[in-house]
Design an enzyme around this catalytic site. Sequence first.
Site, PDB file in Angstrom:
ATOM      1  N   ARG A 113       0.824  -1.193   0.000  1.00 57.40           N
ATOM      2  CA  ARG A 113       0.000   0.000   0.000  1.00 57.40           C
ATOM      3  C   ARG A 113       0.847   1.227   0.000  1.00 57.40           C
ATOM      4  O   ARG A 113       1.956   1.242   0.564  1.00 57.40           O
ATOM      5  CB  ARG A 113      -0.873   0.035   1.262  1.00 57.40           C
ATOM      6  CG  ARG A 113      -2.169  -0.722   1.096  1.00 57.40           C
ATOM      7  CD  ARG A 113      -3.017  -0.551   2.315  1.00 57.40           C
ATOM      8  NE  ARG A 113      -2.202  -0.502   3.509  1.00 57.40           N
ATOM      9  CZ  ARG A 113      -2.523   0.200   4.590  1.00 57.40           C
ATOM     10  NH1 ARG A 113      -3.622   0.902   4.619  1.00 57.40           N
ATOM     11  NH2 ARG A 113      -1.736   0.171   5.652  1.00 57.40           N
ATOM     12  N   SER A 182       7.917  -5.372   6.370  1.00 55.93           N
ATOM     13  CA  SER A 182       7.594  -6.321   7.450  1.00 55.93           C
ATOM     14  C   SER A 182       8.283  -7.668   7.311  1.00 55.93           C
ATOM     15  O   SER A 182       7.639  -8.725   7.177  1.00 55.93           O
ATOM     16  CB  SER A 182       6.085  -6.485   7.530  1.00 55.93           C
ATOM     17  OG  SER A 182       5.522  -5.225   7.673  1.00 55.93           O
ATOM     18  N   ASP A 235       6.270  -3.592  10.676  1.00 53.92           N
ATOM     19  CA  ASP A 235       4.849  -3.279  10.912  1.00 53.92           C
ATOM     20  C   ASP A 235       4.489  -3.251  12.404  1.00 53.92           C
ATOM     21  O   ASP A 235       3.624  -2.494  12.836  1.00 53.92           O
ATOM     22  CB  ASP A 235       3.904  -4.227  10.140  1.00 53.92           C
ATOM     23  CG  ASP A 235       4.231  -5.703  10.314  1.00 53.92           C
ATOM     24  OD1 ASP A 235       5.214  -6.023  10.989  1.00 53.92           O
ATOM     25  OD2 ASP A 235       3.487  -6.536   9.755  1.00 53.92           O
TER      26      ASP A 235
HETATM   27  C1  BGC Z   1       7.990 -11.077   9.681  1.00 51.86           C
HETATM   28  C2  BGC Z   1       7.903  -9.889  10.629  1.00 51.86           C
HETATM   29  C3  BGC Z   1       6.537  -9.238  10.525  1.00 51.86           C
HETATM   30  C4  BGC Z   1       5.436 -10.270  10.692  1.00 51.86           C
HETATM   31  C5  BGC Z   1       4.048  -9.673  10.578  1.00 51.86           C
HETATM   32  C6  BGC Z   1       6.805 -12.007   9.887  1.00 51.86           C
HETATM   33  O1  BGC Z   1       6.826 -13.022   8.931  1.00 51.86           O
HETATM   34  O2  BGC Z   1       9.185 -11.782   9.897  1.00 51.86           O
HETATM   35  O3  BGC Z   1       8.904  -8.953  10.345  1.00 51.86           O
HETATM   36  O4  BGC Z   1       6.432  -8.242  11.498  1.00 51.86           O
HETATM   37  O5  BGC Z   1       5.581 -11.291   9.745  1.00 51.86           O
HETATM   38  O6  BGC Z   1       3.838  -9.065   9.358  1.00 51.86           O
END
Ligand code: BGC
Length: 502
Positions: A113, A182, A235
């Site tokens: 996004r 993320s 995130d």
């Molecule tokens: C990632 C994290 C992320 C989480 C939620 C995980 O697979 O390693 O960095 O915060 O997913 O999105």
Amino acid sequence: MEKTMVKATVAVMATTAVVVSGVILYQKLNRKKEGNAKLARAEEMVEELERTCASPLERLRQLADAMEVEMHAGLASEGGSRLKMLLSYVDSLPTGDEEGLFYALDLGGTNFRVLRVQLGGKEKHIVKQESKEVSIPPHIMIGSSGELFGFIASELAKFVAAEGEEFQVFDGRQRELGFTFSFPVRQSSIASGTLIKWTKGFSIEDAVGADVVEELTAAMDKQGLDMRVTALINDTVGTLAGGRYYDQDVTVAVILGTGTNAAYVEKANNIPKWHGLLPKSGEMVINMEWGNFKSSNLPITEFDRALDEESLNPGEQIYEKLISGMYLGDIVRRVLLKMAEEAELFGDTIPPKLRVPFILRSHDISSMHHDISPDLKVVATKLKENLGVINTSFETRKMVVQVCDIITRRAAQLAAAGIAGVLKKLGMDPSSVNHQRRVVAIDGGLFERNKVFKNCLERTLSQLLGEEASRFVEVTLANDGSGVGAALIAASHSQYSRRGEL
Ligand code: BGC
């Protein structure tokens, strides 16, 4: 003579009829017996699943303790634990005073996004925001870094070009962007960091080890986009920031969506592995990367093991594979497949679609699980639409719901244990007396849309904390932390505010 023959024929026919109906009855009884045996076998398999997934409070307490121990180990030294406990370089969270136009880019799943947010300071908060969601073509998720960032930057450029007059960047200033990425990233400052590994179905080899801000900036330059990335965040960190914007007691943020993870505010002098200058605030947000947590107390079944072995990252993200939305549907599919093979759950042929990985999504199992119609109509429809299974019996549909229930509750209980572990690390447990209000901000579709999951998590967390401590802990649904939260951190870490201009 004729009469005798007729009599004999009638007698033979009568005997044959008796024999045939006897055979039919026998076959029927046999089928019933077989059917009952299959049903009994299916029921046995559900019971067995329930046993292996069981997470009684004592086990969850041990898991919470293990989480706390791992947090200490991960903070003590780099590589000291499976929990990476990554420094976010976010040492000040939004206060509500932030002003100006900020952009955010949120990449973490199959969609990304872009957002613009006009912040109006204490009085007005968020004056206006706009966003656009773009899905990432599957070949790009496993292609090259250049392709991924090129694709993102071109969409971002189109979005910026459509900025309306109601959005105002301060005169003479460059537009600024908060980048929510993320995945696990080792940061070296608020606006730089290298990708440690991919999760959630991404696999772009040449991006591992690369600085994702540099990659994005190069792609933006190619598009002629004059914009600076002022913050790179996870995130969870965005969710923490978004939560703080409205409530200063938000100290922990959790994502329960496609993936799972948590971040929290740690005292800087509780981080032995950090050798830099202590931040003014004395605090630092830690991105735990708890998806990689593992413990011998986790209730892992043969289905989880098979899912892990066949995944893109075997041996990694074990806790995430038991909890998050990306995997729950596929665990259920694996259980149903075994039940189809061994107990003819869907009749004497195995529905071919049941062999297709990830054909059941977490929202499918959530709809089946929440079916309150007396004849489980939604379950019947979902089985037909997703697996091509028609004419299921009520018993079968009931068992499908049971399987969804076991897998969903296990996930919620394990997530609650993780949160209890983090709160314990922050000094909040049933035995502590000095209570302080703590708010846990949670974002993600699993928590937002699956009521059974949400209720089970909240109930389990209160049980783990005990009556007294739970009076001081609130769990709230966070609002779009990975989007607005990133814009807020971009604002609080703006290149201009750092020069004292804001
Ligand atoms: C990632 C994290 C992320 C989480 C939620 C995980 O697979 O390693 O960095 O915060 O997913 O999105």
